[in-house]
Design an enzyme around this catalytic site. Structure first.
Site, PDB file in Angstrom:
ATOM      1  N   TYR A 144      41.977  20.803  30.906  1.00  0.00           N
ATOM      2  CA  TYR A 144      40.958  21.581  31.610  1.00  0.00           C
ATOM      3  C   TYR A 144      41.554  22.842  32.248  1.00  0.00           C
ATOM      4  O   TYR A 144      40.855  23.828  32.440  1.00  0.00           O
ATOM      5  CB  TYR A 144      40.313  20.748  32.729  1.00  0.00           C
ATOM      6  N   LYS A 184      47.564   8.363  26.134  1.00  0.00           N
ATOM      7  CA  LYS A 184      47.741   8.356  24.677  1.00  0.00           C
ATOM      8  C   LYS A 184      49.232   8.594  24.432  1.00  0.00           C
ATOM      9  O   LYS A 184      49.656   9.548  23.756  1.00  0.00           O
ATOM     10  CB  LYS A 184      46.852   9.456  24.058  1.00  0.00           C
ATOM     11  N   ASP A 230      42.104   5.144  23.080  1.00  0.00           N
ATOM     12  CA  ASP A 230      41.203   4.644  22.024  1.00  0.00           C
ATOM     13  C   ASP A 230      40.916   3.157  22.224  1.00  0.00           C
ATOM     14  O   ASP A 230      39.770   2.701  22.110  1.00  0.00           O
ATOM     15  CB  ASP A 230      41.759   4.935  20.617  1.00  0.00           C
ATOM     16  N   ASP A 250      36.824  12.043  31.751  1.00  0.00           N
ATOM     17  CA  ASP A 250      35.492  12.621  31.517  1.00  0.00           C
ATOM     18  C   ASP A 250      34.761  11.809  30.461  1.00  0.00           C
ATOM     19  O   ASP A 250      33.609  11.408  30.632  1.00  0.00           O
ATOM     20  CB  ASP A 250      35.646  14.084  31.068  1.00  0.00           C
ATOM     21  N   ASP A 295      31.530   8.678  30.953  1.00  0.00           N
ATOM     22  CA  ASP A 295      30.201   8.753  30.321  1.00  0.00           C
ATOM     23  C   ASP A 295      29.946   7.461  29.553  1.00  0.00           C
ATOM     24  O   ASP A 295      28.848   6.900  29.590  1.00  0.00           O
ATOM     25  CB  ASP A 295      30.116   9.936  29.334  1.00  0.00           C
TER      26      ASP A 295
HETATM   27  C1  IPM Z   1      31.628  16.138  34.590  1.00  0.00           C
HETATM   28  C2  IPM Z   1      31.099  17.218  33.664  1.00  0.00           C
HETATM   29  C3  IPM Z   1      32.003  18.439  33.763  1.00  0.00           C
HETATM   30  C4  IPM Z   1      33.395  18.041  33.313  1.00  0.00           C
HETATM   31  C5  IPM Z   1      31.493  19.661  32.963  1.00  0.00           C
HETATM   32  C6  IPM Z   1      30.094  20.060  33.368  1.00  0.00           C
HETATM   33  C7  IPM Z   1      32.425  20.821  33.042  1.00  0.00           C
HETATM   34  O1  IPM Z   1      30.983  16.761  32.365  1.00  0.00           O
HETATM   35  O2  IPM Z   1      31.702  16.383  35.803  1.00  0.00           O
HETATM   36  O3  IPM Z   1      31.937  15.054  34.107  1.00  0.00           O
HETATM   37  O4  IPM Z   1      33.690  18.053  32.112  1.00  0.00           O
HETATM   38  O5  IPM Z   1      34.209  17.737  34.178  1.00  0.00           O
HETATM   39 MN    MN Z   2      31.446  14.649  32.107  1.00  0.00          MN
END
Ligand code: IPM
Ligand code: MN
Length: 365
Positions: free
Chosen positions: A142, A189, A221, A245, A249
């Protein structure tokens, strides 16, 4: 207690859900005799339109003065579909994290029992799952060097970690594990990446300082697979920015919906609290967004930044009560949810506030 909170609604559904989060803070202040004062700061697409910058200096200055920050989301489809745009809403979010030194992102994954049926994962696999992610937030690919070669046809991003960055997040993860089920899974990884080999070596060193905590190292993975196969086998997970990240999710499905997941970003100074979901322009302005992630972010704020455990607990109980009473937003409803129990954003927010008033009144009797 007297505190100053900066509200940063951002883009899309960020505005709608943050309004609910703030209302909850107001109700808590009222019920428990605190005084919260608010400032507002702009970020993202909205800020770009107004000032040309994704995070204006003025917004940062306001945030630096705050005791805590409640943030919504950033993003706009205009940028997603045009990769050539130079100033992008997400840059505001990344700059805010970096400038405020928010290097540890805590993402608790906890399933309310009432939502066992809302996930696409089998209830018997999910029941009792309770994971606390520590996602490193100010390093990795990032923030590493990136660019495009002169011919425009080659691009690169650098995955980079420094020892001190791994050390400080690892300590936070191990300390948290000591108050929980005493297990840390470090995800990397290391079979391929040099930055992951440094990560693993440093986590091993830090682990030696916490002999009461079991440590396990897992490739990303395999972790992605194991999260769905056996989520109960995880307690605290610590990982880098990009892996964190993606995995969180995925893990949101363990909590039923992305609309349920709150997060806390902490580090050098002021703490920032936000839902893990994005700006969701497809449902913006329709009253369909689930405000519970923002409301649960407010609960984390009360606990972590202000040390108000009872107040934080009251918010969580108010959410649990609404779910127990059968109320759902659309994202967590299933085929058995009666239509009169499906609430819009504002109505769900009001239901939580009503429950807070009720719970606080009962507790003070
Ligand atoms: C999160 C989001 C952000 C990230 C994006 C919007 C840049 O997906 O906070 O998880 O990747 O950190
Ligand atoms: Mn995210």
């Amino acid at each position: 207690m007297k505190k100053r909170i900066t509200i940063v609604p951002g883009d899309g559904i960020g505005k709608e859900v943050t309004t609910c989060g703030k209302n909850v803070l107001d109700h808590i202040a009222q019920a428990f005799g605190h005084e919260f004062e608010y400032d507002y700061a702009s970020i993202g697409h909205e800020a770009i339109e107004a000032t040309g910058e994704a995070l204006p200096e003025e917004s940062l200055a306001t945030m630096r003065k705050a005791d805590a920050i409640l943030f919504g989301a950033v993003g706009h489809p205009k940028y997603d579909n045009d990769p050539t745009l130079k100033v992008r809403p997400e840059q505001g979010l990344l700059k805010m994290r970096k400038e405020l030194g928010l290097y540890a992102n805590l993402r608790p994954i906890k399933l309310f029992d009432e939502l066992l049926g809302a996930s696409s994962i089998k209830p018997e696999v999910l029941r009792g799952a309770d994971i606390l992610f520590f996602r490193e937030l100010t390093g990795d690919v990032y923030f590493g060097e990136r660019g495009r070669k002169d011919d425009g046809n080659t691009a690169y991003d650098t995955m980079i970690y420094h020892r001190y960055e791994v050390e400080r997040i690892a300590h936070k993860a191990f300390k948290a594990a000591q108050t929980r089920r005493k297990k840390v899974t470090s995800v990397d990884k290391a079979n391929v990446l040099e930055s992951s080999r440094l990560w693993r070596a440093v986590v091993q060193e830090v682990a030696a300082e916490y002999p009461d905590v079991e440590v396990e190292h897992m490739f990303v993975d395999a972790a992605a697979m194991k999260l769905i196969q056996n989520p109960r086998s995880f307690d605290v997970v610590v990982t880098g920015n990009l892996f964190g990240d993606i995995l969180t999710d995925e893990a949101s499905q363990i909590a039923g919906s992305m609309g349920m997941l709150a997060s806390a970003s902490v580090g050098d100074s002021v703490g920032l609290y936000e839902p893990i979901h994005g700006s969701a322009h497809d449902i913006t302005g329709k009253g369909l967004a689930n405000p519970l992630a923002s409301i649960l972010s407010a609960a984390l704020l009360l606990d972590i930044s202000f040390g108000l455990k009872e107040e934080s607990e009251c918010v969580i109980r108010a959410v649990a009560q609404a779910l127990k009473d059968g109320y759902r937003t659309r994202d967590i409803a299933d085929k058995d949810t009666p239509s009169d129990k499906i609430l819009g954003t504002e109505a769900m927010g009001n239901q939580i506030c009503k429950n807070i008033r009720m719970l606080a009144a009962v507790d003070s009797e």
